[in-house]
Design an enzyme around this catalytic site. Sequence first.
Site, PDB file in Angstrom:
ATOM      1  N   ASP A  12       3.315   1.307  -9.759  1.00  0.00           N
ATOM      2  CA  ASP A  12       4.020   2.568  -9.541  1.00  0.00           C
ATOM      3  C   ASP A  12       5.384   2.507 -10.223  1.00  0.00           C
ATOM      4  OD1 ASP A  12       5.142   4.977  -7.998  1.00  0.00           O
ATOM      5  OD2 ASP A  12       3.173   4.754  -7.074  1.00  0.00           O
TER       6      ASP A  12
ATOM      7  N   HIS B 290       9.320   6.887  -5.601  1.00  0.00           N
ATOM      8  CA  HIS B 290       7.889   7.102  -5.361  1.00  0.00           C
ATOM      9  C   HIS B 290       7.180   5.807  -4.966  1.00  0.00           C
ATOM     10  CE1 HIS B 290       3.661   8.023  -6.556  1.00  0.00           C
ATOM     11  NE2 HIS B 290       3.966   9.237  -6.128  1.00  0.00           N
TER      12      HIS B 290
ATOM     13  N   SER C 120      -0.925  10.873  -3.811  1.00  0.00           N
ATOM     14  CA  SER C 120      -0.167   9.620  -3.843  1.00  0.00           C
ATOM     15  C   SER C 120       0.067   9.086  -2.452  1.00  0.00           C
ATOM     16  CB  SER C 120       1.197   9.845  -4.502  1.00  0.00           C
ATOM     17  OG  SER C 120       1.107   9.914  -5.885  1.00  0.00           O
TER      18      SER C 120
END
Length: 471
Positions: A173, A203, A372
């Site tokens: 990520d 994120h 996600s």
Amino acid sequence: MDFFKSILFALLSFFISTTLSAPAVVTTVVTVTADASTPTSSASTHESGGEEHIVIINKNAPVTPQVAEVLKRLDLDEGHSDVRHVFNNSAFQGFAASMKSHCLDLLANMSDVSMVEKAVTVTRADIARHDAPWGLQRISTSSSFAGSPQDMDYTYTYTSNNLGEGSDVYIIDTGIYTSHNVFNGRASMLWSFDNDLSDKDGHGTHVAGTAAGSILGVASNANIHGIKALDADGGGWSSNVVAAIDYVINRHDARSKHPSPQTPFSGSVISMSLATSSPVSAITAAVEAATAHGIHTIVAAGNSGTDACTSSPASSGGTHGQALTIGAIDISNAPASFSNSGPCVDLYAPGVDIVSSWIGSPNMVNVLSGTSMATPHVTGIVAVAMAGNETLARNPGLMKEWVRMVAVDVGDGVLVANNGVRGQGAAGNGKRAFSGLDASGRCRRESESTAMAAWMCNAKRSLRSLAGLLS
């Protein structure tokens, strides 16, 4: 006379030895280069520049070349500025490099090269920022429940306190803010495509918190490893993703060969909350190599509201491969409007209004929505299962079957991820994930019993003042 005989005998011996030995060496070299369709050096002068491409060597070729040999045919080497990544693990070999048409033409005629693909951009798979966690209860009960997504008084039920101990969770990520309180020293940054080991986007930290954070996460005793393939804007290149998987395969091999009581090892699981705008064969091949190598791979379905088979790595799951592709549902078990679907999706998990760890300070939290956010719920389920079942840990195919078998069918063909516990939610005997706020907006008394619960409650309360961050 004897003197002249000796000289003639020596000359004859020299002539015989050179005649018999020299052609053998030449023949060997010519045979290898001919089979590989290797050009002469005068025809392969490399011109810098061009678009980045991913090259995968054909491991089934009669003679499999080393990466360095293929690069040499192009007048390149591993240290050349146009060579961005070298993939060299026990499952696949190759490289990523910027190349013009002359190199691509040469590669097209090499029978020992199985794939040449242009690198494309990938992006993180999140949608919006809202406010409220609820996913831990959803994955540990078969019962429906309702409530405000702002209520943090949910129950996480599980069967063993191991919660993924000894399992290696790799978050491919934007990186991980390893100093966050939820990681308790279990998180580390291992690799970055640009050598910057920080998470400047947030994120990856959010995903890691859901997968394996304390209080917030599913596998809260697992080892958490950050593998940075996306940049500060949540984007990157497909070659970065392939290089990240290459790194994980090599580390998995090392961990498998050298387990110890000090560093227990149950298995490896990759979590990829990212997506491309179209299928990328190189990512698909890398995912297939990883799963064939015994590494469980959990991927996001994507957020375009379309067929998940049109994106990578989502196309590696469902009926199309051994990865587990995860769609997103909301608190009412309804698939999110943004979630991709179709035959490449294995099941759904909580992906709307998910609270998890964030960057900036050790107690920062944030709320995001997207596939996600759904993906790490299943990553955590797999990490816990690996720690408790050696047979499942060794076999991604069996693990996939088990995850789908224990999922909850909520109707209309929607399977919702479950950890194998079919309890009655908040009314059951599960472990409380966190207590949250009372009606007046203050931390509940029981949440003050541990420092972790206390900071989580206060962090939740502080969300009300984070309008700029959450807008």
